[in-house]
Enzyme design. Structure first.
Site, PDB file in Angstrom:
ATOM      1  N   ASP A 139       1.138  -0.932   0.013  1.00 25.87           N
ATOM      2  CA  ASP A 139      -0.032   0.161  -0.051  1.00 25.87           C
ATOM      3  C   ASP A 139       0.699   1.189  -0.194  1.00 25.87           C
ATOM      4  O   ASP A 139       0.616   1.679   0.934  1.00 25.87           O
ATOM      5  CB  ASP A 139      -1.460  -0.871   1.378  1.00 25.87           C
ATOM      6  CG  ASP A 139      -0.048   0.129   2.871  1.00 25.87           C
ATOM      7  OD1 ASP A 139       1.026  -0.804   2.291  1.00 25.87           O
ATOM      8  OD2 ASP A 139      -0.996   0.474   3.420  1.00 25.87           O
ATOM      9  N   ASP A 149       6.904   1.288   2.232  1.00 28.32           N
ATOM     10  CA  ASP A 149       6.235  -0.184   0.897  1.00 28.32           C
ATOM     11  C   ASP A 149       7.874   0.646  -0.284  1.00 28.32           C
ATOM     12  O   ASP A 149       7.683   0.192  -1.415  1.00 28.32           O
ATOM     13  CB  ASP A 149       5.235  -0.247   0.296  1.00 28.32           C
ATOM     14  CG  ASP A 149       4.166  -0.376   1.519  1.00 28.32           C
ATOM     15  OD1 ASP A 149       4.057   1.061   1.990  1.00 28.32           O
ATOM     16  OD2 ASP A 149       3.500  -1.313   1.727  1.00 28.32           O
ATOM     17  N   ASN A 196      -1.842   2.793   3.516  1.00 32.56           N
ATOM     18  CA  ASN A 196      -1.743   4.312   3.896  1.00 32.56           C
ATOM     19  C   ASN A 196      -2.789   5.337   3.162  1.00 32.56           C
ATOM     20  O   ASN A 196      -2.325   6.229   3.496  1.00 32.56           O
ATOM     21  CB  ASN A 196      -0.455   4.127   3.357  1.00 32.56           C
ATOM     22  CG  ASN A 196       0.639   3.581   4.218  1.00 32.56           C
ATOM     23  OD1 ASN A 196       0.457   3.198   5.494  1.00 32.56           O
ATOM     24  ND2 ASN A 196       1.120   2.520   4.199  1.00 32.56           N
ATOM     25  N   THR A 202       3.282  -6.200   2.992  1.00 34.29           N
ATOM     26  CA  THR A 202       3.476  -4.753   3.349  1.00 34.29           C
ATOM     27  C   THR A 202       2.476  -3.832   3.368  1.00 34.29           C
ATOM     28  O   THR A 202       3.170  -2.585   3.778  1.00 34.29           O
ATOM     29  CB  THR A 202       4.771  -4.209   2.825  1.00 34.29           C
ATOM     30  OG1 THR A 202       4.301  -3.304   2.090  1.00 34.29           O
ATOM     31  CG2 THR A 202       5.683  -5.006   2.403  1.00 34.29           C
ATOM     32  N   PHE A 260       0.069  -0.719  12.971  1.00 30.61           N
ATOM     33  CA  PHE A 260      -1.367  -0.243  12.249  1.00 30.61           C
ATOM     34  C   PHE A 260      -1.571  -1.244  10.901  1.00 30.61           C
ATOM     35  O   PHE A 260      -3.506  -1.658  10.260  1.00 30.61           O
ATOM     36  CB  PHE A 260      -1.172   0.903  10.778  1.00 30.61           C
ATOM     37  CG  PHE A 260      -1.910   1.260   9.601  1.00 30.61           C
ATOM     38  CD1 PHE A 260      -3.133   1.705   9.979  1.00 30.61           C
ATOM     39  CD2 PHE A 260      -1.682   1.190   8.415  1.00 30.61           C
ATOM     40  CE1 PHE A 260      -3.743   2.461   8.162  1.00 30.61           C
ATOM     41  CE2 PHE A 260      -2.695   1.337   7.093  1.00 30.61           C
ATOM     42  CZ  PHE A 260      -3.754   1.769   7.556  1.00 30.61           C
ATOM     43  N   ASN A 261      -1.213  -2.004  10.019  1.00 29.63           N
ATOM     44  CA  ASN A 261      -1.377  -3.314   9.136  1.00 29.63           C
ATOM     45  C   ASN A 261      -2.525  -4.156   9.253  1.00 29.63           C
ATOM     46  O   ASN A 261      -3.511  -4.123   8.749  1.00 29.63           O
ATOM     47  CB  ASN A 261      -0.765  -3.874   8.566  1.00 29.63           C
ATOM     48  CG  ASN A 261       0.406  -3.083   7.293  1.00 29.63           C
ATOM     49  OD1 ASN A 261       0.065  -1.900   6.980  1.00 29.63           O
ATOM     50  ND2 ASN A 261       1.697  -3.098   7.358  1.00 29.63           N
ATOM     51  N   HIS A 289      10.045   0.336   8.218  1.00 33.06           N
ATOM     52  CA  HIS A 289       9.218  -1.319   8.673  1.00 33.06           C
ATOM     53  C   HIS A 289       9.569  -2.342   7.465  1.00 33.06           C
ATOM     54  O   HIS A 289       9.565  -3.457   7.369  1.00 33.06           O
ATOM     55  CB  HIS A 289       7.799  -0.799   8.800  1.00 33.06           C
ATOM     56  CG  HIS A 289       7.075   0.426   9.538  1.00 33.06           C
ATOM     57  ND1 HIS A 289       7.903   0.028  11.047  1.00 33.06           N
ATOM     58  CD2 HIS A 289       7.090   1.821   9.885  1.00 33.06           C
ATOM     59  CE1 HIS A 289       7.246   1.233  11.580  1.00 33.06           C
ATOM     60  NE2 HIS A 289       6.713   2.404  10.680  1.00 33.06           N
ATOM     61  N   ASP A 290       8.590  -1.556   6.328  1.00 33.00           N
ATOM     62  CA  ASP A 290       8.195  -3.021   5.240  1.00 33.00           C
ATOM     63  C   ASP A 290       9.159  -3.191   4.142  1.00 33.00           C
ATOM     64  O   ASP A 290       9.168  -4.341   4.227  1.00 33.00           O
ATOM     65  CB  ASP A 290       7.689  -1.840   4.067  1.00 33.00           C
ATOM     66  CG  ASP A 290       6.055  -1.379   4.591  1.00 33.00           C
ATOM     67  OD1 ASP A 290       5.998  -2.320   5.625  1.00 33.00           O
ATOM     68  OD2 ASP A 290       5.538  -0.959   3.754  1.00 33.00           O
TER      69      ASP A 290
HETATM   70  C1  BDR Z   1       2.633   0.241   8.241  1.00 28.65           C
HETATM   71  O1  BDR Z   1       1.952   0.477   8.460  1.00 28.65           O
HETATM   72  C2  BDR Z   1       2.472   1.825   7.161  1.00 28.65           C
HETATM   73  O2  BDR Z   1       2.134   2.917   7.575  1.00 28.65           O
HETATM   74  C3  BDR Z   1       3.924   1.776   6.519  1.00 28.65           C
HETATM   75  O3  BDR Z   1       3.854   1.589   4.730  1.00 28.65           O
HETATM   76  C4  BDR Z   1       3.618   0.101   7.399  1.00 28.65           C
HETATM   77  O4  BDR Z   1       3.589  -1.200   6.443  1.00 28.65           O
HETATM   78  C5  BDR Z   1       3.868   0.060   9.765  1.00 28.65           C
HETATM   79  O5  BDR Z   1       2.966   0.335  10.903  1.00 28.65           O
HETATM   80 CA    CA Z   2       2.474  -0.518   4.161  1.00 30.75          CA
END
Ligand code: BDR
Ligand code: CA
Length: 309
Positions: A11, A16, A40, A125, A167-168, A240-241
């Protein structure tokens, strides 16, 4: 050595975008396809972002298909880490010359699995909506997935939104539950490790020194991303990703612990929280390998390598 065949479900999102970049640039990976999901930003934005990123990389031959436009069972709550476009601070990304594949991302993912002669590694991701749908719609194809290395979850030390929520998973907890119950080989790369992979002064200096067209773009993305992060959480930009992708190339970047993970979907104060049971206290077998430690310096070496000419 033969490259590892990977499909990224994403996303974009600055982080990402860097995962896509590394997957395309690192010789250890063959990026077979990209599917997009809302998260996102709305799906239309994450899809155009993915297309523009691949165009910039000179990788417009990698097919991109747009998947789900909303979570499985609830309205979309957008992420906040990347600005409204999902990729703010990137004014010079090229317009894509290749259309997205005119097939729903979940069906396209299924088609790619069906035709695959070797097992595929899935790297989600974003929210797990597309992968949840895939599990429900095409259970017969899951044996074609070697493993899933996903960015998601927060377990003990760091969290966002609310503790311990990431978040994911928060965005589509029903899809996440479906994926966790699928029996797939899953590695969860969550905030406990990704919040230790931070772009700060030293990393900016190293990226600046590489001085390639790509490193200059990444420098600008990360400057924007880092500023947002610092404003929201007081720390540098967490990659993160890209860490999830990097773990496919080098699993020794992280240490993992087996656990049974479930998701709180009813909690008044902990909605979307990921809860890990390491000791079978709830009588359930482990369903994931949870990343518990990370070698951030080694990750950054890999990132820098992917930015060199
Ligand atoms: C995740 O949430 C999104 O904001 C980032 O792309 C990542 O995948 C981190 O919590
Ligand atoms: Ca992401």
């Amino acid at each position: 050595m033969k490259p590892i065949k990977v499909i990224i479900d994403c996303d974009p999102g600055h982080d990402d975008a860097i995962a896509l970049l590394m997957a395309h640039r690192l010789p250890e990976i063959e990026l077979v396809a990209v599917t997009t999901v809302c998260g996102n930003a709305p799906l239309a934005r994450t899809t155009i972002n993915a297309r523009r990123i691949m165009e910039l990389l000179g990788a417009s031959d990698v097919p991109i298909a747009a998947g789900c436009a909303s979570p499985l069972a609830r309205p979309l709550v957008l992420g906040t880490a990347d600005g409204p476009s999902g990729l703010d601070g990137s004014p010079y990304l090229p317009e894509p010359t290749v259309e997205a594949v005119p097939v729903h991302g979940v069906d396209f993912l299924a088609a790619k699995l069906r035709e695959a002669e070797e097992p595929i590694v899935l790297v989600p991701t974003g929210p797990l909506t597309n992968i949840g749908m895939l599990v429900l719609k095409y259970p017969e194809l899951l044996s074609k997935i070697e493993k899933v290395v996903l960015m998601g979850g927060a377990f003990y030390r760091r969290s966002e939104i609310i503790t311990p929520t990431e978040f994911n998973i928060f965005c589509d907890p029903e899809a996440a539950e479906i994926v966790l119950a699928s029996g797939l080989d899953i590695t969860m790369v969550g905030l406990d490790v990704t919040m230790h992979v931070l772009v700060e002064e030293d990393e900016f200096a190293a990226i600046e020194k590489i001085d390639t067209p790509l490193s200059r773009v990444v420098f600008d993305w990360l400057k924007f991303y880092e500023k947002l992060h610092r404003g929201q959480m007081g720390i540098g930009g967490a990659l993160h990703d890209p860490l999830a992708l990097a773990v496919v190339v080098d699993p020794t970047l992280i240490e993992t612990r087996e656990a049974h993970v479930s998701i709180d979907r009813t909690g008044t104060h902990t909605f979307g929280a990921t809860v890990a049971d390491y000791f079978k206290l709830n009588g359930l077998e482990p369903n994931v390998k949870l990343a518990s430690q990370v070698n951030s310096a080694k990750f950054f070496e890999m990132l820098y390598r992917s930015l060199e000419d």
